[in-house]
Design a protein around this motif. Structure first.
Motif, PDB file in Angstrom:
ATOM      1  N   PRO A   6      34.846   2.304   9.146  1.00  0.00           N
ATOM      2  CA  PRO A   6      34.575   0.982   8.554  1.00  0.00           C
ATOM      3  C   PRO A   6      33.500   0.201   9.303  1.00  0.00           C
ATOM      4  CG  PRO A   6      36.920   1.431   8.559  1.00  0.00           C
ATOM      5  CD  PRO A   6      36.288   2.541   9.337  1.00  0.00           C
ATOM      6  N   LEU A   7      33.479   0.343  10.629  1.00  0.00           N
ATOM      7  CA  LEU A   7      32.437  -0.297  11.432  1.00  0.00           C
ATOM      8  C   LEU A   7      31.565   0.805  12.026  1.00  0.00           C
ATOM      9  CD1 LEU A   7      31.203  -2.871  12.634  1.00  0.00           C
ATOM     10  CD2 LEU A   7      32.790  -2.627  14.557  1.00  0.00           C
ATOM     11  N   ALA A   8      30.318   0.885  11.581  1.00  0.00           N
ATOM     12  CA  ALA A   8      29.404   1.905  12.102  1.00  0.00           C
ATOM     13  C   ALA A   8      29.043   1.574  13.545  1.00  0.00           C
ATOM     14  CB  ALA A   8      28.145   1.976  11.240  1.00  0.00           C
ATOM     15  N   THR A   9      29.204   2.543  14.424  1.00  0.00           N
ATOM     16  CA  THR A   9      28.868   2.338  15.841  1.00  0.00           C
ATOM     17  C   THR A   9      27.830   3.335  16.321  1.00  0.00           C
ATOM     18  OG1 THR A   9      30.699   3.772  16.531  1.00  0.00           O
ATOM     19  CG2 THR A   9      31.162   1.413  16.348  1.00  0.00           C
ATOM     20  N   SER A  10      27.465   4.277  15.482  1.00  0.00           N
ATOM     21  CA  SER A  10      26.498   5.307  15.856  1.00  0.00           C
ATOM     22  C   SER A  10      25.445   5.415  14.759  1.00  0.00           C
ATOM     23  CB  SER A  10      27.207   6.652  16.079  1.00  0.00           C
ATOM     24  OG  SER A  10      26.283   7.668  16.403  1.00  0.00           O
ATOM     25  N   PHE A  11      24.526   4.466  14.765  1.00  0.00           N
ATOM     26  CA  PHE A  11      23.469   4.454  13.750  1.00  0.00           C
ATOM     27  C   PHE A  11      22.282   3.679  14.316  1.00  0.00           C
ATOM     28  CE2 PHE A  11      21.193   3.141   9.957  1.00  0.00           C
ATOM     29  CZ  PHE A  11      21.260   4.271   9.159  1.00  0.00           C
ATOM     30  N   ASP A  12      21.168   4.365  14.498  1.00  0.00           N
ATOM     31  CA  ASP A  12      19.977   3.709  15.053  1.00  0.00           C
ATOM     32  C   ASP A  12      19.254   2.929  13.958  1.00  0.00           C
ATOM     33  OD1 ASP A  12      20.352   4.696  17.620  1.00  0.00           O
ATOM     34  OD2 ASP A  12      19.284   6.555  17.193  1.00  0.00           O
ATOM     35  N   TRP A  13      19.114   1.618  14.199  1.00  0.00           N
ATOM     36  CA  TRP A  13      18.447   0.762  13.204  1.00  0.00           C
ATOM     37  C   TRP A  13      17.866  -0.464  13.888  1.00  0.00           C
ATOM     38  CZ3 TRP A  13      19.596  -4.343  11.994  1.00  0.00           C
ATOM     39  CH2 TRP A  13      18.901  -4.876  10.896  1.00  0.00           C
ATOM     40  N   SER A  54      30.309   2.751   5.751  1.00  0.00           N
ATOM     41  CA  SER A  54      30.686   1.683   6.670  1.00  0.00           C
ATOM     42  C   SER A  54      30.405   0.328   6.025  1.00  0.00           C
ATOM     43  CB  SER A  54      29.896   1.801   7.973  1.00  0.00           C
ATOM     44  OG  SER A  54      30.202   3.017   8.642  1.00  0.00           O
ATOM     45  N   LEU A  55      31.180  -0.673   6.412  1.00  0.00           N
ATOM     46  CA  LEU A  55      31.007  -2.021   5.878  1.00  0.00           C
ATOM     47  C   LEU A  55      29.995  -2.823   6.680  1.00  0.00           C
ATOM     48  CD1 LEU A  55      34.749  -2.918   5.169  1.00  0.00           C
ATOM     49  CD2 LEU A  55      33.106  -1.737   3.694  1.00  0.00           C
ATOM     50  N   HIS A  56      29.951  -2.587   7.982  1.00  0.00           N
ATOM     51  CA  HIS A  56      29.021  -3.306   8.859  1.00  0.00           C
ATOM     52  C   HIS A  56      28.550  -2.368   9.962  1.00  0.00           C
ATOM     53  CE1 HIS A  56      29.853  -7.186   7.023  1.00  0.00           C
ATOM     54  NE2 HIS A  56      31.153  -6.971   7.166  1.00  0.00           N
ATOM     55  N   LEU A  57      27.453  -2.741  10.599  1.00  0.00           N
ATOM     56  CA  LEU A  57      26.910  -1.998  11.738  1.00  0.00           C
ATOM     57  C   LEU A  57      27.113  -2.806  13.007  1.00  0.00           C
ATOM     58  CD1 LEU A  57      25.184   0.240  13.101  1.00  0.00           C
ATOM     59  CD2 LEU A  57      23.159  -1.126  12.482  1.00  0.00           C
ATOM     60  N   LEU A  58      27.709  -2.187  14.001  1.00  0.00           N
ATOM     61  CA  LEU A  58      27.857  -2.810  15.308  1.00  0.00           C
ATOM     62  C   LEU A  58      26.571  -2.609  16.107  1.00  0.00           C
ATOM     63  CD1 LEU A  58      29.656  -4.098  17.538  1.00  0.00           C
ATOM     64  CD2 LEU A  58      30.295  -1.779  18.190  1.00  0.00           C
ATOM     65  N   GLY A 114      35.375  -8.703  11.717  1.00  0.00           N
ATOM     66  CA  GLY A 114      36.631  -8.645  10.974  1.00  0.00           C
ATOM     67  C   GLY A 114      37.155  -7.235  10.827  1.00  0.00           C
ATOM     68  N   LEU A 115      36.719  -6.323  11.722  1.00  0.00           N
ATOM     69  CA  LEU A 115      37.039  -4.901  11.563  1.00  0.00           C
ATOM     70  C   LEU A 115      37.564  -4.284  12.857  1.00  0.00           C
ATOM     71  CD1 LEU A 115      33.936  -3.776   9.442  1.00  0.00           C
ATOM     72  CD2 LEU A 115      36.284  -4.132   8.621  1.00  0.00           C
ATOM     73  N   SER A 116      38.298  -5.047  13.659  1.00  0.00           N
ATOM     74  CA  SER A 116      38.922  -4.453  14.832  1.00  0.00           C
ATOM     75  C   SER A 116      40.042  -3.514  14.377  1.00  0.00           C
ATOM     76  CB  SER A 116      39.500  -5.533  15.742  1.00  0.00           C
ATOM     77  OG  SER A 116      40.629  -6.141  15.120  1.00  0.00           O
ATOM     78  N   LEU A 117      40.512  -2.683  15.284  1.00  0.00           N
ATOM     79  CA  LEU A 117      41.576  -1.737  14.943  1.00  0.00           C
ATOM     80  C   LEU A 117      42.808  -2.462  14.407  1.00  0.00           C
ATOM     81  CD1 LEU A 117      42.972   1.031  14.953  1.00  0.00           C
ATOM     82  CD2 LEU A 117      43.507   0.652  17.378  1.00  0.00           C
ATOM     83  N   VAL A 118      43.200  -3.536  15.080  1.00  0.00           N
ATOM     84  CA  VAL A 118      44.400  -4.265  14.656  1.00  0.00           C
ATOM     85  C   VAL A 118      44.191  -4.882  13.273  1.00  0.00           C
ATOM     86  CG1 VAL A 118      45.971  -6.164  15.214  1.00  0.00           C
ATOM     87  CG2 VAL A 118      45.047  -4.702  17.043  1.00  0.00           C
TER      88      VAL A 118
END
Length: 364
Positions: A39-46, A79-83, A133-137
């Motif tokens: 849901p939260l992209a953490t591995s995407f170069d942009w 994914s909904l958002h990019l970190l 708004g996409l933490s694990l909890v």
């Protein structure tokens, strides 16, 4: 919600992707259609210079898992958002903390996925993703999904992170997998620590030993992190480095030391030709030269002959070593040889049937 499982962790680089690969292959072998997403992209170069973020946004980890498992495009969850620092700055400036409309679409998608099992990988810790708004909890409660945590158990004090996770996740936390345990300590941990965790209400689905291979880093990644100049063998940057050696001793001691190491990166001064040549005769994946000066032609020729990448950096030896040590165990699982090993590691050390049963996943 549907047949959905969230895989999370209390700290980054805990080994979530390895569990995803092993569990997904186990489910597919049992005839279950499998989908995967973050849901939260953490591995995407942009960067903004690249233009707008792609739609759909598919994380690089998701692409790799999909390719490895042979998943179709519609089995990859966008994914909904990019970190990233830029997106975080934007959300902070707008005081925006809600996941947005995409989250409701994700809920609807999961509710309508039929018999497919959807594996969702959360961000790198319990709190990472709160700004989106996409933490694990938030994901666990918002999607009404069970959670399995992959946890790096260093000593008994690190159990506190699991207890904190249980307080925040409640009944959503159905079990844990302990990872990166020193191989010699696995049996003792199974006998003593696992029963203690079970007594605390933490179901343990597996204990996986630490793997030098899964912690390894490619030569190409070291080139990127060190901003190194590749002098020869640029076509061999896919080699995997498992250990680090510093060539600062006399050549006889160095040769004896190098013989005991495997798949190493050797860092030494550009003026230590004796150490450099000795390293090339050992299990060396790359040779990294620091300090002033250039390598001798005979060294370059020998490295080229043995197909060992030769790198030159502007950093001093201490700074170079610090960068490399930070890389070990903190890189993505994006190599086929690592994926193959991850399959075996999960199958041998995790009770996958017990996990599926506890999650209420259908059995066939």
């Amino acid at each position: 919600m549907g047949n959905t499982l969230l895989i999370g962790s209390c700290e980054p680089f805990s080994g979530k992707s390895a569990l995803v690969l092993g569990l997904a292959r186990h489910l597919a072998a049992g005839g279950h259609p499998v989908r995967f997403g973050k849901p939260l992209a953490t591995s995407f170069d942009w960067t903004p210079a690249d233009g707008p973020l792609p739609d759909p946004l598919i994380d690089d980890d998701v692409r790799f898992v999909g390719s490895t498992l042979g998943l179709a495009e519609d089995q990859l969850i966008p994914s909904l958002h990019l970190l990233s620092p830029l997106t975080a700055e934007s959300r902070l400036a707008q005081a925006e903390l809600d996941a947005g409309e995409g989250f409701q679409r994700l809920r609807q998608d999961l509710a309508q996925c039929g018999e497919a099992v959807t594996l969702l990988e959360a961000a790198g810790s319990l709190h990472e993703g709160l700004l989106y708004g996409l933490s694990l909890v938030q994901l666990a409660h918002g999607l009404e999904a069970p959670v399995v945590l992959v946890h790096l158990l260093q000593d008994s004090r690190s159990v506190e992170a699991l207890l904190a996770a249980r307080e925040q996740l409640g009944d959503r936390l159905v079990g844990i997998v302990l990872n990166a345990v020193t191989p010699d300590e696995v049996d003792e941990l199974q006998r003593h620590v696992v029963p203690a965790l079970q007594a605390l209400g933490l179901v343990v689905f597996g204990v996986m030993p630490r793997s030098p291979l899964l912690r390894s880093v490619t030569v190409g990644e070291l080139v990127r992190r060190l901003d190194a100049r590749v002098i020869c063998c640029e076509e061999r940057l896919e080699l995997l480095v498992e250990t680090l050696s510093i060539g600062a001793m006399n050549v006889n001691s160095a040769m004896e030391f190098f013989r005991r190491r495997r798949n190493m990166a050797v860092v030494t001064g550009a003026d230590r030709t004796d150490i450099q040549l000795a390293a090339l005769e050992a299990s060396t994946q790359c040779l990294i030269l620091t300090g002033a000066g250039e390598p001798l032609p005979q060294l370059i020729s020998r490295a080229d002959e043995l197909e060992v990448p030769l790198l030159k950096v502007d950093h001093d030896t201490l700074a170079t070593v610090e960068v490399i040590e930070q890389a070990f165990g903190h890189v993505r699982l994006h190599e086929a040889v690592k994926a193959t090993y991850a399959f075996r590691l999960v199958e041998e050390h995790c009770q996958l049937e017990q996990m599926c049963s506890a999650l209420g996943l259908p059995s066939r």
